[in-house]
Motif scaffolding. Structure first.
Motif, short mmCIF file in Angstrom:
data_model
loop_
_atom_site.label_atom_id
_atom_site.label_comp_id
_atom_site.label_asym_id
_atom_site.label_seq_id
_atom_site.Cartn_x
_atom_site.Cartn_y
_atom_site.Cartn_z
N ALA A 147 14.11 2.89 -0.67
CA ALA A 147 13.35 4.12 -0.40
C ALA A 147 13.26 5.03 -1.61
CB ALA A 147 13.97 4.87 0.78
N THR A 148 14.28 5.00 -2.47
CA THR A 148 14.32 5.91 -3.63
C THR A 148 14.20 5.16 -4.95
OG1 THR A 148 16.74 5.86 -3.65
CG2 THR A 148 15.67 7.62 -2.37
N LEU A 149 13.82 3.89 -4.92
CA LEU A 149 13.65 3.13 -6.17
C LEU A 149 12.30 3.46 -6.78
CD1 LEU A 149 14.43 0.98 -8.24
CD2 LEU A 149 13.56 -0.76 -6.65
N PRO A 150 12.27 4.19 -7.89
CA PRO A 150 10.97 4.62 -8.45
C PRO A 150 10.19 3.46 -9.05
CG PRO A 150 12.78 6.00 -9.27
CD PRO A 150 13.40 4.78 -8.65
N MET A 151 8.89 3.54 -8.90
CA MET A 151 7.98 2.64 -9.59
C MET A 151 6.67 3.38 -9.77
SD MET A 151 6.70 -0.03 -6.60
CE MET A 151 5.38 -0.65 -7.66
N ALA A 152 5.82 2.83 -10.59
CA ALA A 152 4.54 3.48 -10.84
C ALA A 152 3.61 3.28 -9.65
CB ALA A 152 3.90 2.92 -12.11
N GLY A 153 3.07 4.37 -9.12
CA GLY A 153 1.98 4.27 -8.18
C GLY A 153 0.68 4.11 -8.95
N ARG A 154 -0.20 3.25 -8.47
CA ARG A 154 -1.41 2.94 -9.24
C ARG A 154 -2.65 3.12 -8.37
NH1 ARG A 154 2.52 -1.00 -10.73
NH2 ARG A 154 3.02 -0.91 -12.95
N THR A 155 -3.67 3.69 -8.95
CA THR A 155 -4.98 3.78 -8.31
C THR A 155 -6.02 3.28 -9.31
OG1 THR A 155 -5.31 6.08 -9.05
CG2 THR A 155 -4.25 5.76 -6.91
N PHE A 156 -6.98 2.51 -8.82
CA PHE A 156 -7.98 1.87 -9.69
C PHE A 156 -7.30 1.06 -10.79
CE2 PHE A 156 -10.45 5.02 -7.52
CZ PHE A 156 -11.74 4.51 -7.45
N PRO A 353 14.22 -3.40 -10.91
CA PRO A 353 14.23 -1.97 -11.26
C PRO A 353 14.02 -1.69 -12.74
CG PRO A 353 16.00 -2.47 -9.72
CD PRO A 353 15.43 -3.79 -10.16
N VAL A 354 14.54 -2.54 -13.61
CA VAL A 354 14.39 -2.29 -15.05
C VAL A 354 12.92 -2.37 -15.45
CG1 VAL A 354 14.95 -3.14 -17.37
CG2 VAL A 354 16.73 -3.07 -15.59
N ARG A 355 12.22 -3.35 -14.93
CA ARG A 355 10.81 -3.48 -15.24
C ARG A 355 10.01 -2.33 -14.62
NH1 ARG A 355 8.80 -5.16 -19.18
NH2 ARG A 355 6.82 -5.35 -18.03
N MET A 356 10.38 -1.93 -13.43
CA MET A 356 9.68 -0.81 -12.79
C MET A 356 9.84 0.46 -13.61
SD MET A 356 10.45 -1.44 -8.73
CE MET A 356 9.59 -2.74 -7.84
N ALA A 357 11.07 0.69 -14.10
CA ALA A 357 11.31 1.88 -14.92
C ALA A 357 10.51 1.82 -16.21
CB ALA A 357 12.80 2.01 -15.21
N ALA A 358 10.46 0.63 -16.82
CA ALA A 358 9.72 0.48 -18.07
C ALA A 358 8.23 0.74 -17.87
CB ALA A 358 9.94 -0.92 -18.64
N ASN A 359 7.70 0.36 -16.72
CA ASN A 359 6.28 0.56 -16.47
C ASN A 359 5.97 2.01 -16.11
OD1 ASN A 359 5.60 -2.11 -16.97
ND2 ASN A 359 5.93 -2.74 -14.86
N ILE A 360 6.97 2.77 -15.69
CA ILE A 360 6.76 4.21 -15.49
C ILE A 360 6.72 4.92 -16.83
CG2 ILE A 360 7.81 6.33 -14.60
CD1 ILE A 360 8.91 4.67 -12.28
#
Length: 451
Positions: A147-156, A353-360
């Motif tokens: 629920a609290t694991l950040p990742m980039a939200g993307r639109t288009f 998570p590491v990849r998600m953080a890097a993409n943020i």
């Protein structure tokens, strides 16, 4: 390649599960029709329409006799329906003409076939419900755990603002509890007998006994009573096709997201092992997410046929009925396979998570532009804040500098502490993920208790 992948010895384990496929085999259809003929005789005997001794003999024979589906092919190629030849062979195999003469009395082929279909759809819906519950539980676990694991939200296709992986998982399952409710509503519409006779009037039986036969027929098979309107009322089957289209479409959205999340350069999740390449051993192709998309597209196309087949002209219509035969089995097989695949993916996929953080944090901090605009809007007009942040983003792109540094430089007096932290910008994502997890778990557990 086989004319239908669902019947292919090579591809069948890709597009369907064997137990569902078995329900739409020729042998399963013949067995279901024999059961229906036996139940009909039993109900007619109890109501005095045919001799009880004959009814008992027919019912016993329906449980014991074996009829080769291949032996029905020539006559079915001429008549379009298998029931006349099935009944003829049944009578011959009974070797009791005094009883066999009452086989299929007063009914028509569509009565037998529609009721036999309902028997098999009962098992299809049970399998779909079981897998739908498993999918909701698996997505609930993912939503709650992350629920609290950040990742980039993307639109288009572009980074927008941070979200959480739990919220993404909740989005995949958001429509499922309501779809489960609709399955509950569909079941009594679909799981009924059909007994209307040649032109929908059941005229071969006296009116005072026809209703008793209908009730006994339904009780013997554990199905609902025959629906009003006779053979031409196809809305329940059309509703099943529409429901299957919505389910598979929801799962295809999950598959499409997973295909993007696993692509080279993103790599935010790890899928269960599958999808090897003969020529490129480094690859793990997202085969199962791709399959969800393919099955959804197939189901949507066949749903169009099923909706067109609502138009059964007059009291019965061959063209519309045959259209159903061509479409509904594949819809059912694709539905159950999609639910199976999605449940396996949801259970076993792992976020990275590491990849998600890097993409943020791509080095620009641009994903925090909206948060900066809102913060500045606390001390200046919102339109001015918007213009200021837009100008900073232009400099960010032109100068190759990070938005956080530019913001601190441009607004040294502003309170920007914690602003550029993904965890601080999740908004309602954690709450939404947990709310979904609770509702999905409650709905799935209720389905499991009922089953």
């Amino acid at each position: 390649m086989a004319a239908s992948l669902f019947d292919s010895a090579i591809y069948r384990d890709l597009v369907t599960d064997r137990e569902t496929a078995a329900l739409f085999s020729d042998s399963a259809e013949v067995r279901a029709m024999l059961i229906v003929l036996g139940a009909l005789a039993r109900a007619q005997g109890a109501a005095g329409v045919i001799p009880e001794i004959s009814a008992g003999a027919i019912h016993r024979a329906s449980m014991e006799l074996q009829i080769d589906p291949g032996g029905l092919a020539r006559a079915t190629g001429r008549d379009a329906v298998a029931v006349p030849e099935l009944a003829r062979q049944f009578r011959d195999l009974m070797q009791a003409p005094e009883h066999a003469q009452w086989v299929h009395f007063g009914a028509t082929s569509q009565d037998i076939m529609d009721t036999a279909l309902a028997l098999r759809l009962r098992q299809v819906l049970a399998r779909a419900e079981d897998r739908l519950a498993a999918l909701m539980l698996a997505l609930a676990r993912q939503a709650e755990a992350h629920a609290t694991l950040p990742m980039a939200g993307r639109t288009f296709g572009q980074a927008a603002t941070p979200t959480s992986f739990g919220a993404v998982a909740a989005g995949w399952g958001g429509a499922l509890p309501a779809l489960a409710d609709r399955l509950d509503a569909l079941r009594p519409l679909l799981l009924t007998t059909q007994l209307a006779g040649s032109a929908g009037t059941l005229s071969a039986m006296a009116p005072e006994t026809a209703q008793a036969v209908r009730a006994g027929f339904a009780d013997a098979l554990g199905l609902g009573p025959a629906r009003q309107g006779g053979h031409a009322v196809r809305q329940p089957l059309a509703a099943l096709a529409s429901w299957a289209t919505e389910v598979t479409g929801s799962l295809a959205k999950m598959g499409a997201d997973l295909m993007l999340m696993t692509q080279t350069g993103i790599a935010e999740v790890r899928l269960p092992a599958s999808g090897g390449s003969a020529a490129m051993p480094q690859k793990q192709n997202p085969v199962m997410p791709s399959l969800l998309g393919a099955l959804a597209a197939q189901t949507a196309g066949l749903n169009g046929v099923m909706q067109a087949a609502l138009v059964h002209r007059q009291q019965r219509d061959g063209a519309a009925w045959i259209s159903e035969w061509l479409s509904l089995p594949q819809i059912c097989m694709g539905l159950v396979r999609s639910l199976d695949v999605a449940a396996d993916l949801a259970r076993d996929l792992a976020p990275l998570p590491v990849r998600m953080a890097a993409n943020i944090d791509d080095g620009t901090g641009g994903i925090f532009a909206e948060a900066l605009q809102v913060r500045l809007g606390e001390t200046m007009p919102p339109t001015e804040a918007q213009a200021q942040v837009k100008a900073l983003c232009a400099r960010m792109r032109a100068e190759g500098r990070g938005l956080p540094d530019l913001a601190r430089e441009a607004f040294p007096e502003a309170d920007l502490d914690g602003l550029f932290s993904p965890a601080a910008q999740l908004g309602l994502a954690p709450a939404d993920a947990r709310a979904f997890a609770a509702s999905a778990r409650e709905r799935a557990e209720a389905m499991t208790r009922v089953a």
